[in-house]
Structure formats: C-alpha cells, structure tokens
Design an enzyme around this catalytic site. Structure first.
Site, PDB file in Angstrom:
ATOM      1  N   HIS A   1       0.875  -1.177   0.000  1.00 48.74           N
ATOM      2  CA  HIS A   1       0.000   0.000   0.000  1.00 48.74           C
ATOM      3  C   HIS A   1       0.914   1.230   0.000  1.00 48.74           C
ATOM      4  O   HIS A   1       2.031   1.175   0.541  1.00 48.74           O
ATOM      5  CB  HIS A   1      -0.832  -0.056   1.283  1.00 48.74           C
ATOM      6  CG  HIS A   1      -1.882   0.988   1.428  1.00 48.74           C
ATOM      7  ND1 HIS A   1      -1.599   2.274   1.814  1.00 48.74           N
ATOM      8  CD2 HIS A   1      -3.223   0.940   1.255  1.00 48.74           C
ATOM      9  CE1 HIS A   1      -2.724   2.966   1.882  1.00 48.74           C
ATOM     10  NE2 HIS A   1      -3.730   2.187   1.546  1.00 48.74           N
TER      11      HIS A   1
ATOM     12  N   ASP B   1       3.244  -4.448   7.681  1.00 48.26           N
ATOM     13  CA  ASP B   1       1.974  -3.722   7.640  1.00 48.26           C
ATOM     14  C   ASP B   1       0.858  -4.763   7.765  1.00 48.26           C
ATOM     15  O   ASP B   1       0.561  -5.491   6.824  1.00 48.26           O
ATOM     16  CB  ASP B   1       1.895  -2.962   6.301  1.00 48.26           C
ATOM     17  CG  ASP B   1       0.542  -2.291   6.107  1.00 48.26           C
ATOM     18  OD1 ASP B   1      -0.310  -2.382   7.006  1.00 48.26           O
ATOM     19  OD2 ASP B   1       0.353  -1.681   5.038  1.00 48.26           O
TER      20      ASP B   1
ATOM     21  N   GLN C   1      -4.438  -5.392   6.769  1.00 48.99           N
ATOM     22  CA  GLN C   1      -5.476  -6.251   6.180  1.00 48.99           C
ATOM     23  C   GLN C   1      -5.453  -7.661   6.773  1.00 48.99           C
ATOM     24  O   GLN C   1      -6.209  -8.528   6.319  1.00 48.99           O
ATOM     25  CB  GLN C   1      -5.317  -6.322   4.651  1.00 48.99           C
ATOM     26  CG  GLN C   1      -5.438  -4.991   3.950  1.00 48.99           C
ATOM     27  CD  GLN C   1      -6.836  -4.377   4.064  1.00 48.99           C
ATOM     28  OE1 GLN C   1      -7.809  -5.024   4.467  1.00 48.99           O
ATOM     29  NE2 GLN C   1      -6.953  -3.111   3.714  1.00 48.99           N
TER      30      GLN C   1
END
Ligand code: PMP
Length: 414
Positions: free
Chosen positions: A129, A206, A209
C-alpha cells in the site's frame, strides 16, 4: 445486545450487531463490500464510546484527580488488552498512533534520519500500500539509500528464494504487508523474519489487512515492527497500533514532539520519557483506545475460528459467481488469501462497473487501491474493482453483487 457464541456466528446472527447494515437506504439495505477500506461498527463500539465520554472522560496521564486516574486506567488497560490480543511480550511494546499510516511513517522517518546511509538498501515488496511505500521512498531519498523491489509471481505470491537473492550485507530493512490490500495474499511473515534475522535485517510488517481476518502473534511471527488501524478491525477511526520489539522500539526517534513525552525540559533541551510515552506526544485518542479494547472482547466472543469458517464460505461463493458470469480477471490467486478480490473487468472500466453497482446499493471500491505500482506491474493500467468482505457479509450481499455485475456487463459491454 448479548455477545455471540461461535454457533450463532455461523448462523449469521452477528450481522444484527451492526446498526448500519440494518439501515434502509433508498428502501434497500446497503450491501457493504468495501471492508478493506474500513469496516462497519458493532453497536457495542457505540455503547463503549458513549460510556467513555459519559463516565470516564478526562485527559490521561495528567490529573491527580480520580476521573483522570480512571481515564488513565482505561487507556493503559486498552494498551494491555492490545498487547494480549497480538501476543506482544509487554504492553510497553504497544504505541497508540492515529493509524497504520502514522505508524509506518514513524518507523520510516527514523530509518531515513538515523539508520540508513548511502550504502544501505531497503527491500520493499511491489504489493505494498502507498502507506508502506512512500515513507520508504522519502527515507531513501533523505539518506541516499537504495530501494530494492521484491516482486510477486503471477499468482500474487512472494518467493523466499528471490528474497534470499535480494538480501545482502547492505540490506537494513524489509517492508512487507502481512496481507495485500489488492491481491489478498497472506504473506509468510514468520519465514521472512527468520531469513531476514540471519542477516540482521529489520522487518517492518503492515498488518492492516490481516488483523480483521485472523489472529496475529508477535512472539510467533518474530517481526521487529507490526502496524495496523483499529477502524479496519470493527473499531474506531483515528486509532492506530504500532508494535515494536522493545529493544528496537527503544531506538526509534520520536516523529512527533511535545507534551507528555518528556521528562525534564529546559528552554534549550528536553529529555524523553521511556516507552511508550516517548512516542506518544500530545493528547492520544484515549476514548478510541478504550472502545477498541471492548472490540477485542467482542472479537474474542465471536472467535477467529468462526470468522475463518464464514470467510472461507464467502470466498468459495465469490469464486462460483465469477465462474458463472465470466469476464472478470482476478488479480491474485494465492492459495492463502483473505476474502478480498481485485477484479479486472473485460472491456469495461472498473469505475463504470462500480457506478452500476452503486446504483444497486452495492458498495465496492474502484481505482488503484493505493497500490499504483502493483497495478502497473500486472498491466492493470485502469486500476481494479475491489470486492472486500468481512464476516458479517451474507448471501444477499453476494446475490446483489452478482446481479450488479451482470447488469454492468449488459449495460456497458453493449
Ligand atoms: N496498509 C494497508 C495494506 C491498507 O489497506 C491501508 C488502508 N487502506 C493502510 C495501510 C493505511 O491505513 P490507514 O489509512 O488506516 O492509515
């Protein structure tokens, strides 16, 4: 509303806990399939927020009066709850931020200013992202370090053999998502960390999600940093989590400076408090932190096992739909993926399809999903149409989606 047991979750009763999903909009309930952007909120989150502001509201870590102490307890209790939730070793390894974006910026900013130099290399996957890409671009530009892309295969999998070839003595950090917000791929973080640590390389994950779909365990993954946003996990907006191994987090240069992170301040200088305060300058979002601790209990009552069963079913049904109607290429066909599908429509623009779906009250996202390099890499120059599901989605949502996609094909393909 009483909490649910796993049996009730599988029966779909959990959906009743989400007021917005019950709202009639234009006489039709919304079919919300944009969960990767943000998730809907259960009633219990509204109650917890209400409760905090009615009963506990005072600034934290500041007052000697009872109310401030209770607010502080609620805030620090939330920190402990998050630490238990992600199996961190110590609550001081949890820093509250405003979101995953801020968390990732804190780490990359520190690397750019203090860790990297012109001989360093930073490995960033092609599926990041923008929030885990652009901060590294800036860190590298500042330090003259080199960014090295780690590209996935045609199914959206990262290959550890490739990583082994990319790592060398210059590599300082690997930035990788636990789950791609485009491909849905679940990346092998434990294996990535094991390899990286052989070379003394820091791994920044990260997890934005991942946490909505499966449990994450810091001890098991052994990553150095892990970030996510509460709003994508049925929690409040404006709250992010930055986990860091104590010995790593202690070295991080504060990104924001100001009140409550300092010990002794003279006109010319200041000394900083120990973790986690030194990374939480200013007034934190304590009400959101408290509310998120209630969401953690809510998730515990639902159980990730039940979420997994429901989501496997949603995923299988989605594949059946795509098979039935044809004309949509899926970006990312990894074996291990969450119920998230970025679609490339044949002879139609993703935005046009999203518009037709919107008319049917089906909410999906069209565009580059904040991952422009990845779309280019797969030749998806117009972006994609992303259908992202959560455990509260049901057959009606999928039926509406199928109808909408068929309608788009009739209207747009001519
Ligand atoms: N990383 C990923 C994988 C995401 O999907 C998102 C949100 N779209 C972010 C980071 C940024 O999260 P936030 O906007 O909540 O900071």
């Amino acid at each position: 509303m009483p909490l649910l047991n796993p049996y009730q979750v599988q029966l779909g009763l959990y959906r009743d806990h989400f007021p917005l999903l019950q709202n009639a909009r234009n006489k039709n309930a919304i079919h919300y399939l944009d969960n990767a952007a943000t998730t809907q909120k259960p009633e219990i989150l509204l109650q917890a927020t209400n409760y905090f502001y009615k009963n506990l509201n005072a600034n934290v870590h500041r007052g000697v009066y009872q109310l401030s102490q209770e607010a502080t307890q609620a805030y620090e209790g939330a920190r402990s709850a998050v630490a238990r939730f992600i199996k961190a070793r110590n609550p001081s390894e949890i820093v509250f931020t405003s979101g995953a974006t801020e968390s990732l910026n804190i780490i990359a900013n520190w690397f750019g200013h203090e860790v990297l130099d012109s001989k360093s290399e930073v490995i960033v996957t092609m599926m990041e992202h923008h929030a885990n890409l652009i901060p590294w671009q800036q860190a590298c530009s500042l330090s003259k370090a080199r960014m090295v892309p780690w590209t996935p295969d045609e199914n959206g999998n990262l290959d550890l053999n490739i990583l082994e070839k990319l790592i060398n003595s210059k590599t300082k950090v690997i930035a990788v998502c636990h789950v791609s917000n485009v491909l849905g791929t679940i990346n092998p973080i434990r294996e990535i960390c094991a390899l990286a640590h052989q070379y003394n390389v820091t791994v920044v994950v990260d997890g934005s999600q991942a946490v909505p779909h499966f449990p994450v365990n810091m001890e098991d993954l052994d990553c150095d940093f892990y970030c996510f946003s509460a709003h994508k996990v049925f929690g409040p907006t404006g709250l992010g989590i930055l986990y860091g191994k104590k010995e790593q987090l202690e070295k991080v240069m504060p990104f924001r400076l100001g009140g409550e992170m300092v010990e002794i301040v003279t006109f010319e200088s200041a000394t900083y408090k120990p973790l986690p305060a030194r990374l939480e300058a200013g007034t934190p979002n304590f009400a959101a932190a408290y509310a998120f601790s209630v969401i953690i209990d809510f998730l515990k009552s639902i159980t990730y096992d039940s979420i997994y069963i429901v989501e496997q079913e949603l995923k299988a049904k989605m594949l059946e739909i795509l098979d039935r109607i044809g004309g949509f290429r899926i970006l990312g066909n990894a074996e291990e993926k969450v119920p998230l599908f970025a679609l490339i429509p044949e002879k139609m623009h993703p935005h046009d399809v999203a518009q037709v779906l919107a008319l049917q009250n089906v909410a999906v996202r069209a565009g580059y999903q904040c991952a422009m390099p990845l779309h280019r890499y797969y030749g998806a120059e117009n972006g994609s149409l992303r259908v992202s599901m959560a455990f509260y989605n049901n057959q009606e949502d999928l039926d509406a989606l199928e109808e909408g996609l068929k309608k788009a094909q009739q209207m747009l393909k001519g």
